[in-house]
Design an enzyme around this catalytic site. Structure first.
Site, mmCIF file in Angstrom:
data_model
loop_
_atom_site.group_PDB
_atom_site.id
_atom_site.type_symbol
_atom_site.label_atom_id
_atom_site.label_comp_id
_atom_site.label_asym_id
_atom_site.label_seq_id
_atom_site.Cartn_x
_atom_site.Cartn_y
_atom_site.Cartn_z
ATOM 1 N NE ARG A 15 -1.340 2.461 2.518
ATOM 2 C CZ ARG A 15 -0.726 4.022 3.402
ATOM 3 N NH1 ARG A 15 -1.119 4.937 2.737
ATOM 4 N NH2 ARG A 15 -0.134 3.429 5.490
ATOM 5 C CG ASP A 16 2.983 4.268 2.959
ATOM 6 O OD1 ASP A 16 2.668 5.324 1.914
ATOM 7 O OD2 ASP A 16 4.025 4.518 4.287
ATOM 8 C CG HIS A 207 4.110 5.011 9.274
ATOM 9 N ND1 HIS A 207 3.190 4.478 8.793
ATOM 10 C CD2 HIS A 207 4.406 5.766 8.516
ATOM 11 C CE1 HIS A 207 3.800 4.396 7.031
ATOM 12 N NE2 HIS A 207 4.259 5.153 7.261
ATOM 13 C CG HIS A 209 8.218 8.229 5.329
ATOM 14 N ND1 HIS A 209 8.162 8.384 4.209
ATOM 15 C CD2 HIS A 209 7.175 7.407 6.164
ATOM 16 C CE1 HIS A 209 6.205 7.592 4.144
ATOM 17 N NE2 HIS A 209 5.544 7.402 5.974
ATOM 18 C CB CYS A 240 3.576 11.333 1.604
ATOM 19 S SG CYS A 240 1.624 12.632 1.579
ATOM 20 C CG ASN A 249 7.077 3.249 5.963
ATOM 21 O OD1 ASN A 249 6.942 4.044 4.477
ATOM 22 N ND2 ASN A 249 6.702 3.419 6.697
#
Length: 302
Positions: A15-16, A207, A209, A240, A249
């Site tokens: 997803r991310d 979370h 990055h 993002c 990440n």
């Protein structure tokens, strides 16, 4: 420093990681990759996002992916759901956990969700309630906790207020996002000192990055504060769309290497994980920033 015996590594790459990729990854390739990740010992995979396709076109096949994967026993399959329609599609796709999201800074929330924080909170309270009624667990992402690309510093009071609001909704876990990769270990300790006075460490995840190369260092600081859940992305994929210049990440395999070398068990098998990451790197068509992936490729084992 005091460290736990075990940590929970939460894979968010499908997803991310993929949401920010400019080139389309075929649906069958997404499914195949998630199936590979399911065989690595990972206990949690965030598979997609049920947002409107115009916002995240790279994940416009969310329902097909969710329906197409093979579920492995003991693995939680989660997805991002921004509203009630997203939750309905997630339920149709058979997800185990609904992930809701909002920002700690007003400007980023407006850019990311096209809504005010207050309006977003109202919608998320409904989504959480309905997800709970459907027997799903609910995870909340709070973005820009450690800095905003538009407002810069985010007051800790705002982070506390929104965290309290989300837990009042009934969420099971709160993931604190360093969306632009600006955090440092001292800041991580400071934020957690404030939040852990109010919420149990077992309900908090981090979370990070890796925009400025501090993600693993920040994990160490969080570990020392009692945090045992960390979001990571295979190969270091990600970023993002509404935080220009932010990197992905911390790479899943880099975090796992660090944890295991420290004597902290993850339950994940690197020898199975690394070929899966090499496979998706080939599909994406560009080199991924993971350090351990580079070691794996140079070893001639791939």
């Amino acid at each position: 420093m005091k460290f736990p015996k075990n940590v929970r590594v939460k894979e968010v790459g499908p997803r991310d990681g993929l949401q920010n990729e400019p080139h389309w990854i075929e649906t069958e390739d997404k499914i195949a990759w998630i199936n590979m990740l399911s065989q690595t010992g990972l206990s949690y995979i965030e598979i997609t996002s049920f947002v409107h396709p115009k916002w995240i076109p790279a994940l416009s096949d969310a329902l097909e992916v969710a329906k197409g994967i093979k579920r492995a026993e003991g693995v939680t399959y989660a997805a991002l759901v921004p509203n009630q329609l997203g939750l309905e599609k997630g339920l149709e796709g058979g997800i185990n956990e609904a992930c809701i999201f909002m920002s700690a800074s007003e400007t980023h929330n407006q850019k990311n969700l096209n809504k005010s924080i207050d309006h977003t909170a109202h919608l998320l309270s409904q989504v959480t309630r309905e997800a709970k009624q459907e027997k799903l667990t609910v995870r909340a992402y709070l973005s820009t906790v450690f800095g905003c690309p538009y407002e810069k510093d985010v007051p800790i009071e705002q982070v506390i207020r929104l965290s309290e609001t989300l837990f009042e909704f009934g969420i099971d876990e709160l993931s604190l996002g360093d969306t632009i990769g600006a955090a440092n270990p001292v800041q991580v300790i400071s934020v957690l000192e404030a939040l852990l006075k109010r919420f149990p460490a077992k309900n908090i995840a981090m979370h990070f990055h890796d925009t400025r190369g501090t993600a693993l260092a920040n994990m160490i600081a969080a570990l020392d504060m009692g945090i045992t859940a960390f979001d990571t992305s295979s190969g270091g994929l990600g970023g993002c769309p509404y935080a220009p210049g932010s990197a992905g990440n911390a790479a899943t395999e880099d975090a796992i290497y660090m944890f295991e070398q420290m004597g902290i068990k993850t339950g994940v098998e690197q020898q199975t994980l690394l070929p899966a990451i090499q496979w998706i790197e080939n599909k994406i068509g560009k080199a991924l920033p993971s350090r351990n992936l580079q070691v794996f490729k140079s070893s001639g084992l791939c």
